[in-house]
Design a protein around this motif. Structure first.
Motif, PDB file in Angstrom:
ATOM      1  N   SER A   1      12.934  10.171   5.680  1.00 41.44           N
ATOM      2  CA  SER A   1      11.827  11.075   6.032  1.00 41.44           C
ATOM      3  C   SER A   1      12.409  12.426   6.407  1.00 41.44           C
ATOM      4  O   SER A   1      13.539  12.511   6.911  1.00 41.44           O
TER       5      SER A   1
ATOM      6  N   ASN B   1      11.704   0.524   1.268  1.00 44.10           N
ATOM      7  CA  ASN B   1      10.587   1.421   1.561  1.00 44.10           C
ATOM      8  C   ASN B   1       9.836   1.050   2.837  1.00 44.10           C
ATOM      9  O   ASN B   1       9.252   1.921   3.484  1.00 44.10           O
TER      10      ASN B   1
ATOM     11  N   THR C   1       7.694  -6.894  -1.380  1.00 44.94           N
ATOM     12  CA  THR C   1       7.397  -7.665  -0.180  1.00 44.94           C
ATOM     13  C   THR C   1       6.375  -6.932   0.677  1.00 44.94           C
ATOM     14  O   THR C   1       6.112  -5.740   0.499  1.00 44.94           O
TER      15      THR C   1
ATOM     16  N   ARG D   1       0.864  -1.197   0.000  1.00 45.84           N
ATOM     17  CA  ARG D   1       0.000   0.000   0.000  1.00 45.84           C
ATOM     18  C   ARG D   1       0.896   1.240   0.000  1.00 45.84           C
ATOM     19  O   ARG D   1       2.116   1.136  -0.077  1.00 45.84           O
TER      20      ARG D   1
ATOM     21  N   LEU E   1       1.726   6.473   6.627  1.00 46.57           N
ATOM     22  CA  LEU E   1       2.142   6.672   8.012  1.00 46.57           C
ATOM     23  C   LEU E   1       1.579   7.957   8.621  1.00 46.57           C
ATOM     24  O   LEU E   1       1.421   8.046   9.826  1.00 46.57           O
TER      25      LEU E   1
ATOM     26  N   LEU F   1       3.121   4.514  -0.225  1.00 50.18           N
ATOM     27  CA  LEU F   1       4.219   4.905  -1.111  1.00 50.18           C
ATOM     28  C   LEU F   1       4.822   3.704  -1.835  1.00 50.18           C
ATOM     29  O   LEU F   1       5.190   3.800  -3.008  1.00 50.18           O
TER      30      LEU F   1
ATOM     31  N   LYS G   1      14.996   7.133  11.099  1.00 52.09           N
ATOM     32  CA  LYS G   1      15.236   7.717   9.777  1.00 52.09           C
ATOM     33  C   LYS G   1      16.598   8.426   9.717  1.00 52.09           C
ATOM     34  O   LYS G   1      17.241   8.477   8.668  1.00 52.09           O
TER      35      LYS G   1
END
Ligand SMILES: NC(=O)c1ccc[n+]([C@@H]2O[C@H](COP(=O)([O-])OP(=O)(O)OC[C@H]3O[C@@H](n4cnc5c(N)ncnc54)[C@H](OP(=O)(O)O)[C@@H]3O)[C@@H](O)[C@H]2O)c1
Length: 245
Positions: free
Chosen positions: A142, A90, A37, A17, A192, A19, A159
């Motif tokens: 991010s 990702n 994945t 789902r 997110l 991005l 991040k």
């Protein structure tokens, strides 16, 4: 971008789902063969496969924390496709909690998926890339990894770690013709950021030069450029894509 990835073979983590799905679609639109994945969301994975049609994207249930399953998948893809040219790290998670309410397990879970997952998947894919002397790794970071914004501390720490890994790995594998970069989006349309309180969303839009959150497709199209041969002199970089914060 049409055909810019013709003949390339890509693996995307967390493609069920958000991005990840947009990146899978953009990669296939640019001509790449794509496998992705996910760890739980079977329905979402099927929707990603449908979103990539008529290209044949393939979804595989394999947590980025399952080193054995990841290595097995990478070996199977390499055997069928002859190798992997592109890895997009990702998969990522977060919890919108202040530090005082974070449990040790919350901290570990976010660091594990976001940092250790990036390490394990990169390790699995790099063996083949090094042998074939070429490839591209794109880590999804991010805005929270480098800026002073209101965001959960474990997510920011994870991040920032991904940015550090990006720089060190870029230096380590450049001699094999492999590039490693980090694309760091600001707040996006969903995913997110979906459970953010209204005041946080309003504050972002107010401080963003472009006055809005980003769209998945906008980030995905740039990701295609970054992993393509049209971008040969970029490595070790973290590129912010946040509408101007
Ligand atoms: N949305 C934003 O505003 C925003 C902003 C900046 C950066 N980002 C970054 O963008 C990336 C994608 O986020 P998103 O917003 O698209 O989130 P999302 O909609 O929650 O999607 C996360 C994806 O990661 C997968 N995933 C989670 N844990 C996994 C694991 N252990 N192994 C394999 N896959 C796993 C999920 O699938 P399953 O649930 O099936 O495992 C899902 O496909 C993340 O790295 C995030 O930090 C997002």
């Amino acid at each position: 971008m049409l055909d810019s990835l013709q003949g390339k073979r890509a693996l995307v983590t967390g493609g069920s789902r958000g991005l990840g799905r947009a990146i899978c679609r953009a990669l296939t639109e640019a001509g790449a063969r794509v496998a992705f994945t996910f760890s739980r969301d079977e329905e979402g994975a099927a929707a990603t496969v449908a979103a990539c049609a008529p290209a044949d994207a393939e979804g595989h249930r394999a947590s980025v924390l399952d080193a054995a399953a990841t290595a097995l998948l990478v070996r199977a893809l390499e055997a069928r496709w002859g190798g992997l040219d592109i890895l997009v790290n990702n998969a990522g998670i977060s919890q919108n909690l202040p530090l005082a309410l974070l449990e040790e397990e919350d901290f570990d879970q976010v660091m594990d998926v976001n940092v250790k997952g990036t390490f394990l998947t990169s390790k699995a894919v790099l063996r083949g890339m090094i042998k074939r002397k070429g490839g591209v790794i794109l880590n999804i970071g991010s805005l929270a990894g480098s800026r002073t914004i209101e965001a959960p501390v474990h997510f920011c720490a994870s991040k920032a770690a991904v940015e550090g890994m990006t720089r060190a790995l870029a230096k380590e594998v450049a001699r094999y013709g492999i590039r490693v970069n980090c694309l760091a989006p600001g707040l996006l349309e969903d995913g997110l950021g979906r459970n953010l309180p209204d005041h946080r969303l309003a504050a972002y839009v107010k401080h963003c030069a472009l006055g809005r959150v980003g769209a998945f497709d906008e980030v995905a199209r740039f990701a295609v450029f970054l992993v393509s041969d049209q971008c040969p002199y970029l490595s070790g970089a973290t590129i912010g894509m946040d509408g101007g914060i």
